[in-house]
Design a protein around this motif. Structure first.
Motif, PDB file in Angstrom:
ATOM      1  N   ALA A 103       0.834  -1.201   0.000  1.00 17.52           N
ATOM      2  CA  ALA A 103       0.000   0.000   0.000  1.00 17.52           C
ATOM      3  C   ALA A 103       0.870   1.252   0.000  1.00 17.52           C
ATOM      4  N   ALA A 104       0.436   2.273  -0.717  1.00 20.57           N
ATOM      5  CA  ALA A 104       1.190   3.526  -0.776  1.00 20.57           C
ATOM      6  C   ALA A 104       1.210   4.223   0.580  1.00 20.57           C
ATOM      7  N   ASP A 105       0.155   4.087   1.361  1.00 19.21           N
ATOM      8  CA  ASP A 105       0.046   4.691   2.695  1.00 19.21           C
ATOM      9  C   ASP A 105      -1.152   4.049   3.390  1.00 19.21           C
ATOM     10  N   TYR A 106      -1.458   4.524   4.593  1.00 14.05           N
ATOM     11  CA  TYR A 106      -2.550   3.950   5.386  1.00 14.05           C
ATOM     12  C   TYR A 106      -3.872   4.015   4.626  1.00 14.05           C
ATOM     13  N   LEU A 107      -4.186   5.169   4.045  1.00 11.05           N
ATOM     14  CA  LEU A 107      -5.441   5.300   3.309  1.00 11.05           C
ATOM     15  C   LEU A 107      -5.521   4.305   2.168  1.00 11.05           C
ATOM     16  N   ASP A 108      -4.403   4.067   1.501  1.00 12.36           N
ATOM     17  CA  ASP A 108      -4.391   3.145   0.373  1.00 12.36           C
ATOM     18  C   ASP A 108      -4.705   1.720   0.806  1.00 12.36           C
ATOM     19  N   ALA A 109      -4.368   1.382   2.055  1.00 17.95           N
ATOM     20  CA  ALA A 109      -4.716   0.057   2.559  1.00 17.95           C
ATOM     21  C   ALA A 109      -6.230  -0.148   2.539  1.00 17.95           C
ATOM     22  N   TYR A 110      -6.992   0.892   2.832  1.00 16.03           N
ATOM     23  CA  TYR A 110      -8.449   0.829   2.729  1.00 16.03           C
ATOM     24  C   TYR A 110      -8.910   0.912   1.272  1.00 16.03           C
ATOM     25  N   ASP A 111      -8.262   1.753   0.521  1.00 13.52           N
ATOM     26  CA  ASP A 111      -8.690   2.010  -0.857  1.00 13.52           C
ATOM     27  C   ASP A 111      -8.692   0.737  -1.694  1.00 13.52           C
ATOM     28  N   ARG A 112      -7.762  -0.149  -1.424  1.00 20.17           N
ATOM     29  CA  ARG A 112      -7.632  -1.382  -2.198  1.00 20.17           C
ATOM     30  C   ARG A 112      -8.837  -2.293  -2.040  1.00 20.17           C
ATOM     31  N   PHE A 113      -9.643  -2.042  -1.028  1.00 20.07           N
ATOM     32  CA  PHE A 113     -10.829  -2.870  -0.788  1.00 20.07           C
ATOM     33  C   PHE A 113     -12.123  -2.104  -1.061  1.00 20.07           C
ATOM     34  N   GLY A 114     -12.024  -0.956  -1.714  1.00 20.22           N
ATOM     35  CA  GLY A 114     -13.213  -0.189  -2.067  1.00 20.22           C
ATOM     36  C   GLY A 114     -13.823   0.569  -0.912  1.00 20.22           C
ATOM     37  N   LEU A 115     -13.007   0.952   0.074  1.00 17.72           N
ATOM     38  CA  LEU A 115     -13.526   1.608   1.264  1.00 17.72           C
ATOM     39  C   LEU A 115     -13.325   3.116   1.277  1.00 17.72           C
ATOM     40  N   VAL A 116     -12.810   3.672   0.211  1.00 15.84           N
ATOM     41  CA  VAL A 116     -12.584   5.119   0.144  1.00 15.84           C
ATOM     42  C   VAL A 116     -13.507   5.701  -0.917  1.00 15.84           C
ATOM     43  N   GLY A 117     -14.533   6.402  -0.463  1.00 15.91           N
ATOM     44  CA  GLY A 117     -15.497   6.988  -1.381  1.00 15.91           C
ATOM     45  C   GLY A 117     -16.185   8.174  -0.751  1.00 15.91           C
ATOM     46  N   ALA A 118     -17.153   8.716  -1.437  1.00 10.63           N
ATOM     47  CA  ALA A 118     -17.809   9.949  -0.991  1.00 10.63           C
ATOM     48  C   ALA A 118     -18.560   9.773   0.318  1.00 10.63           C
ATOM     49  N   ARG A 119     -18.915   8.543   0.685  1.00  8.65           N
ATOM     50  CA  ARG A 119     -19.669   8.301   1.917  1.00  8.65           C
ATOM     51  C   ARG A 119     -18.786   7.684   3.008  1.00  8.65           C
ATOM     52  N   SER A 120     -17.461   7.862   2.860  1.00  8.64           N
ATOM     53  CA  SER A 120     -16.516   7.327   3.843  1.00  8.64           C
ATOM     54  C   SER A 120     -16.128   8.405   4.855  1.00  8.64           C
TER      55      SER A 120
END
Length: 443
Positions: free
Chosen positions: A244-261
């Motif tokens: 992962a590029a950073d902590y946020l990217d660890a979530y992003d890889r599973f579709g957890l970073v979006g407008a309702r996050s």
């Protein structure tokens, strides 16, 4: 049809003053007209009163602001507030995880949920995004109590298949329990659901993918978790997710970073994460009380503003040391100043009301005392304590009266400054009579 009208000093900040110079709406002698719990008129009393001559008007002494919106709080941690001696990860192991195991008992969950929600009301909070525990019954207890009080609460079962014994689910049970809870509670009364992985270290890759699948299947729900709160936590996440590029990217890889996050904390973020948060529409719940208490650091308001990151304000009970979002505004000022950022008191009020409401995607319903919104509001008393009264006494009629009074309330105020809390136009908490009065549920 029930119509009510309230006369007093009205203040709201519907938009971020950093980007909307005309965001502050203030009527020194205003009128708020409410029909069946919804605001139908607001304006200067002299202009508006002749248009509603048949309505009895109640005069409220104090500064009337929108009900506070807590963007991140843990109800099961209520009884562990002010637990001594540890930073984040050790604090969880020593104090919090043992306390949360008790929520396997529905009766215990019911009792704490009632205390928690009454404490919100006593502190002027009428909407909140709330962590329960891994137990489905902890969600049922919170939502049932919120329905009784007619509060706008968003919550969802915690996902943590890598949690300690007694707080561990599985990817399969997490999916089944979450689906059942969404069916039971999402959109009922004033309630909303949030898919809630605790944080990256307490869920397996398989469970994080379940969380992403739930979000994809239910676009109406929120995603609620923690992000970059503590330097040791950040380092352990980097070790767990080396690609992962950073902590946020660890979530992003599973579709957890979006407008309702909604991510709590975000105080140790690289610029790449801030850019991604902006581009995705995700946001941060800023929790200064908790960050001070656990020695985690201070949120970088200037960095977030430079990248256009959406932010709101959270108490983060029980690492947070106060349920009062009014006082948390003052702590946010201190956290900003530690990094050279001077948080304006009107922007602080926006964070605690319309800013948090936007983060929770409920800004069409609450946060601004706007026509068409639900009539959740608070009456602030600048004479609530001798020190507060003395500090504000010389401000009456001064050129900067409003900003100075508001700032004093934020720094010196707490639950004692909440004279009344109104929910859908109904007085749900009255300090002077020390009385809660639930408005009745919406089913």
């Amino acid at each position: 049809m029930t119509v009510k009208a309230f006369r007093g000093e009205l203040l709201s900040v519907a938009h971020d003053p950093a980007s909307h110079p005309e965001a502050v709406s203030h009527q020194p002698d205003g009128l708020l007209v409410i029909e069946d719990g919804i605001i139908v008129a607001r304006g200067p009393y002299a202009e508006l009163a002749p248009r509603v001559p048949a309505v009895a008007v109640e005069r409220l002494a104090g500064l009337i602001v929108p009900g506070f919106v807590d963007a991140h709080v843990h109800y099961p941690q209520t009884d562990r507030i002010a637990s001594h001696g540890e930073q984040l990860l050790d604090w969880l192991e020593r104090h919090i995880f043992p306390a949360e195991q008790a929520f396997a008992d529905r009766a215990h969950a019911d009792e704490v949920a009632a205390v928690f929600l009454d404490e919100l009301l006593r502190n002027g909070t009428t909407s909140a995004l709330v962590f329960p525990t891994v137990h489905p019954q902890s969600v049922d207890a919170l939502f049932s109590a919120a329905l009784e009080r007619n509060l706008r609460i968003v919550s969802g079962k915690v996902l943590m298949d890598l949690g300690p014994e007694g707080l561990r689910d599985t990817p399969q049970s997490a999916r089944a329990d979450s689906e059942a809870l969404i069916r039971a509670w999402q959109g009922r009364g004033r309630l909303g659901y949030a898919v809630t992985p605790r944080f990256a270290l307490t869920s397996s890759d398989a469970q994080l993918q379940v969380a992403g699948d739930l979000l994809a299947a239910h676009p109406e729900v929120l995603m609620h978790t923690h992000l970059a709160e503590n330097t040791r936590e950040v380092a352990e996440v980097a070790a767990r997710f080396p690609a992962a590029a950073d902590y946020l990217d660890a979530y992003d890889r599973f579709g957890l970073v979006g407008a309702r996050s909604v991510f709590a904390h975000g105080i140790h973020l690289p610029d790449r994460s801030c850019r991604r948060l902006h581009d995705s529409g995700a946001g941060i719940a800023v929790c200064p009380s908790s960050n001070f208490f656990l020695g985690s650091g201070c949120f970088d308001f200037a960095q977030a503003e430079a990248h256009g990151v959406r932010i709101g304000l959270g108490s983060d009970i029980g690492a947070g040391t106060t349920f009062s979002l009014l006082h948390t505004c003052g702590l946010a000022y201190q956290a900003g100043l530690a990094k050279g950022y001077r948080l304006d008191p009107f922007r602080a009020l926006w964070l605690a009301t319309a800013g948090s409401a936007a983060l929770l995607h409920i800004a069409d319903r609450v946060g601004a005392l706007a026509i068409g919104q639900e009539a959740d509001f608070v009456v602030l008393d600048q004479h609530a304590t001798p020190l507060l009264a003395r500090r504000t006494a010389h401000l009456e009629g001064a050129a900067n009266d409003l900003a100075e009074r508001l700032f004093a309330l934020q720094v010196l105020g707490d639950d004692r400054a909440i004279a009344r809390t109104y929910v859908m136009g109904h007085c749900a908490w009255d300090r002077d009579s020390n009385r809660f009065s639930p408005a009745g549920s919406l089913t």
